[in-house]
Design a protein around this motif. Structure first.
Motif, mmCIF file in Angstrom:
data_model
loop_
_atom_site.group_PDB
_atom_site.id
_atom_site.type_symbol
_atom_site.label_atom_id
_atom_site.label_comp_id
_atom_site.label_asym_id
_atom_site.label_seq_id
_atom_site.Cartn_x
_atom_site.Cartn_y
_atom_site.Cartn_z
ATOM 1 N N GLY A 173 -2.287 -7.480 -8.735
ATOM 2 C CA GLY A 173 -0.962 -8.081 -8.847
ATOM 3 C C GLY A 173 -0.945 -9.470 -8.248
ATOM 4 N N THR A 178 4.288 -10.387 -2.739
ATOM 5 C CA THR A 178 3.999 -9.434 -1.664
ATOM 6 C C THR A 178 4.674 -9.881 -0.369
ATOM 7 O OG1 THR A 178 1.920 -10.592 -1.176
ATOM 8 C CG2 THR A 178 1.798 -8.688 -2.646
ATOM 9 N N THR A 255 -3.171 -8.497 -2.439
ATOM 10 C CA THR A 255 -2.823 -7.900 -3.735
ATOM 11 C C THR A 255 -2.771 -6.378 -3.683
ATOM 12 O OG1 THR A 255 -5.144 -7.937 -4.441
ATOM 13 C CG2 THR A 255 -3.789 -9.840 -5.048
ATOM 14 N N HIS A 258 0.463 -4.075 -3.764
ATOM 15 C CA HIS A 258 1.139 -3.598 -4.982
ATOM 16 C C HIS A 258 0.879 -2.114 -5.220
ATOM 17 C CE1 HIS A 258 2.748 -7.375 -6.558
ATOM 18 N NE2 HIS A 258 1.624 -7.962 -6.155
#
Length: 452
Positions: A173, A178, A255, A258
């Motif tokens: 993602g 985030t 990442t 996610h």
């Protein structure tokens, strides 16, 4: 000027890379990425400064001063201080933190497959086997494991790059969406810099960096300037590679939010990422290679500890120091990775500023002719705020008492950057400048022909 060939540059660069990058270096940048979220890049830059540039500076300081390690670099502060600092660093790299961590890091990569009730028993069995093998192979002072390390470390890195390649093709993602924890919203670079302490690489460079300097001089490079230039080039090559790995690991950590929640430590997080991209087989292979790589690191640490202490205290045998280190490391490993990290943090908050002060003095020692007054002023003004930084980062059982809180409240009001964990910075710089001023004033006041 004597120069290394390209092949020799690669050999030294690979030696430096192998010394400083192990399985333990995986977990902190991954956890950093999870903590920093959308601010992962700024935090990673701070991490790279303390995790690669300061260790490189430590190697250069050893080359410039021609010191034989920690004791030699700290010698201008007196034999007692040098010996005390050497003992503190080796205990940190040895049985108190770094060596127990070599067992808990790979264990954390598969610990989730045990129930919470079974994890302490599993860790006990795993760490007993781990340190039993470490002790056995270290009896020959680690020589048996040299070939094993040369074969398995590339395999470990190969698996790591497979995960990187798949992650770049199929990212989990966008990092921009985030969330960052509060500390990394406020000061991502400073907190990334402080996280870099956990690599222990600046301390390791002071303890074992003379090995690299000796390797360079084995190629018939004898002049101090030539050695420093060769070390700067090879160190830059290897630490650039490590910095790139840190960047990718921090990106993976960010990442991963996610799919996964913020993990207790980077070992759990990296195991989850490996499972996501390569399934259970990839996770198991990663844990296996990490175990062997960490075992190789542990052997290097316990051998260096036993050799250095036997050299300083020759009446006590190498085997006795080895037994002590492995035994204490086994006991501390069973407190678990999270506990080891929480208790190592205040120690590193104290030791790292002292190491940085010594590195700064060592690098610039020719400017002031290695005058001990510069060392003494710099380190003396660094010690107290560094000690307070350590107390502030300590577990609640140490820093929540009324006495500790009154000291910390005072420090927060009157010491610049204390709230960021960098209270030592302005004091250390002030001490260095005062020391330089005294050196040049004394030099100018002396009759012609005399030296400071």
């Amino acid at each position: 000027m004597k120069k290394l060939s390209f092949k020799q540059y690669l050999l030294i660069a690979s030696l430096i890379f192998g010394m400083f990058f192990g399985a333990g270096n995986l977990i902190f940048p991954v956890h950093l990425g999870q903590l920093a979220g959308k601010n992962w890049l700024i935090a990673a830059i701070g991490f790279i400064i303390s995790g690669t540039l300061i260790p490189l500076a430590a190697l250069l300081a050893l080359a410039v001063t021609r010191a034989d390690g920690i004791f030699g670099l700290a010698r201008p502060l007196g034999k007692k201080f040098a010996l005390g600092f050497l003992i503190l660093v080796h205990l940190t790299l040895g049985p108190l933190f770094a060596t127990p961590r070599t067992a808990t890091v790979p264990f954390s990569m598969f610990s989730s497959h045990f129930s919470k009730g079974m994890q302490p028993i599993a860790l006990l069995i795993y760490s007993a086997i781990f340190f039993g093998l470490v002790y056995y192979f270290s009896l020959s002072e680690g020589k048996i494991t040299e070939r094993v390390g040369k074969m398995l470390n590339p395999a470990f890195l190969g698996l790591l790059f497979i995960i990187f390649f798949i992650a770049l093709i199929k990212p989990m993602g966008a990092t921009s969406t985030t969330a960052a924890t509060s500390d990394y919203l406020k000061a991502p670079m400073i907190n990334g810099f402080l996280q870099g302490y956990n690599t222990l690489d600046a301390l390791a460079a002071l303890a074992f960096g003379v090995t690299v300097v000796t390797a360079i001089r084995s190629f018939k490079i004898k002049e101090g300037k030539d050695t420093s230039i060769a070390l700067a080039k090879t160190g830059l090559m290897s630490f650039l590679g490590i910095a790139l790995i840190y960047l990718v690991l921090a990106l993976l950590g960010a990442t991963s939010l996610h799919y996964f929640k913020l993990s207790a430590n980077g070992g759990i997080a990296f195991a989850q990422i490996a499972n996501h991209y390569m399934g259970t087989f990839g996770e198991a292979l990663l844990a296996t290679l990490a175990t062997i790589t960490c075992m190789s690191t542990a052997i290097g640490l316990v051998v260096a500890f036993a050799q250095d202490f036997h050299k300083r205290f020759p009446k006590i045998s190498y085997r006795t120091f080895l037994t002590f280190n492995c035994g204490i490391s086994f006991i501390i490993a069973n407190f678990g990775l999270d506990t080891i990290i929480s208790w190592s943090t205040p120690v590193l908050m104290f030791l790292y500023p002292l190491a940085i002060a010594l590195i700064l003095c060592g690098l610039s020692s020719k400017l002031f002719k290695n005058d001990s007054r510069v060392y003494k002023w710099t380190v003396s003004l660094t010690i107290i705020p560094a000690l307070l930084d350590g107390l502030n980062a300590a577990p609640a059982v140490l820093n929540q008492s009324a006495f500790a809180q009154s000291i910390l409240t005072f420090a927060g009001r009157y010491i610049p950057f204390f709230s960021y964990g960098m209270g030592w910075l302005t004091f250390g710089i002030a001490g260095y400048l005062i020391g330089l001023g005294i050196h040049f004033f004394k030099l100018s006041a002396e009759p012609a022909g005399e030296t400071a």
